[in-house]
Design an enzyme around this catalytic site. Structure first.
Site, PDB file in Angstrom:
ATOM      1  CB  SER A  55      -0.956   0.011   1.197  1.00  0.00           C
ATOM      2  OG  SER A  55      -0.248   0.189   2.406  1.00  0.00           O
ATOM      3  CE  LYS A 108      -3.086   2.259   4.706  1.00  0.00           C
ATOM      4  NZ  LYS A 108      -2.841   1.360   3.552  1.00  0.00           N
TER       5      LYS A 108
END
Length: 228
Positions: A55, A108
């Site tokens: 990711s 993230k």
């Protein structure tokens, strides 16, 4: 023993037998004494963490399919991050706890801060059977044209590899209180040692997620909110 022209001086007594145990105990004693300081540092100042998965590629774990280099070791900075001092800003890579699983830490990038208008990614998933133009949970407000407002005290986070990332496009903006650290440096593998790029994604040629920044629209902390 005798001194010239003086009485004999008896030799000093041998040291107690228990003192012979001190040299072997020095290392364990040092470890015991330093353990509280080390715990404080790793809990509140900085620590190492492993990042794996696709990711955040190519920023982190770009060789995620290779068995020998499928994860990066990063240095995370925790000092005063819960007080948001300095404030978290767009582009920073952070560690936070998932709202649905507080035991799990996730890495993230901050895409939007409170008051920003953010456009949903095209592959934003259906949440709890709701239309993708809605963010699931109590007190949510529908997105207009696929655009949502990041509410006060929240952040919009996304992975750099958007089409292989579960992020705010899935579970909505996250409360700032869930953030535990900033990701600052890659320390392993040796060929990738260096500072983590904290340039906002659109400045690096990525998608322009923020339609309008809070400061551009004169946001005052009020108005519609999107929570989960």
């Amino acid at each position: 023993m005798a001194t010239p022209g003086g009485p004999k001086i008896p030799p000093p007594p041998p040291p107690p037998r228990w003192t012979r145990l001190l040299p072997p105990l020095r290392l364990p004693l040092h470890i015991l004494l330093w353990t509280p300081a080390l715990i404080f540092v790793t809990d509140h100042v900085l620590s190492l963490a492993w990042v794996r998965g696709r990711s955040m590629s190519p920023t982190l774990s770009p060789h995620h399919t290779h068995p020998a280099t499928n994860r990066d070791c990063v240095l995370t900075w925790k000092w005063r991050v819960r007080e948001h001092n300095p404030p978290l800003r767009r582009g920073e890579v952070i560690v936070f706890r998932l709202p649905s699983n507080p035991e799990k830490g996730v890495v993230k990038r901050v895409v939007g801060v409170e008051g920003d208008l953010v456009k949903l990614r095209r592959n934003a998933r259906v949440l709890g059977g709701l239309d993708r133009d809605w963010m699931g949970g109590s007190g949510f407000v529908g997105a207009v044209g696929g655009v949502v407002e990041v509410p006060k005290g929240h952040l919009w986070v996304e992975g750099d590899e958007g089409f292989h990332s579960r992020d705010s496009n899935d579970y909505g903006p996250i409360p700032k209180g869930l953030v535990t650290a900033r990701v600052k440096y890659i320390v392993w593998p040796l060929g990738r040692v260096g500072r983590v790029d904290d340039t906002p994604i659109e400045a690096r040629g990525g998608r322009r997620a923020v339609v309008m920044k809070a400061e551009e629209r004169g946001w005052d902390g009020e108005g519609g909110v999107v929570v989960f």
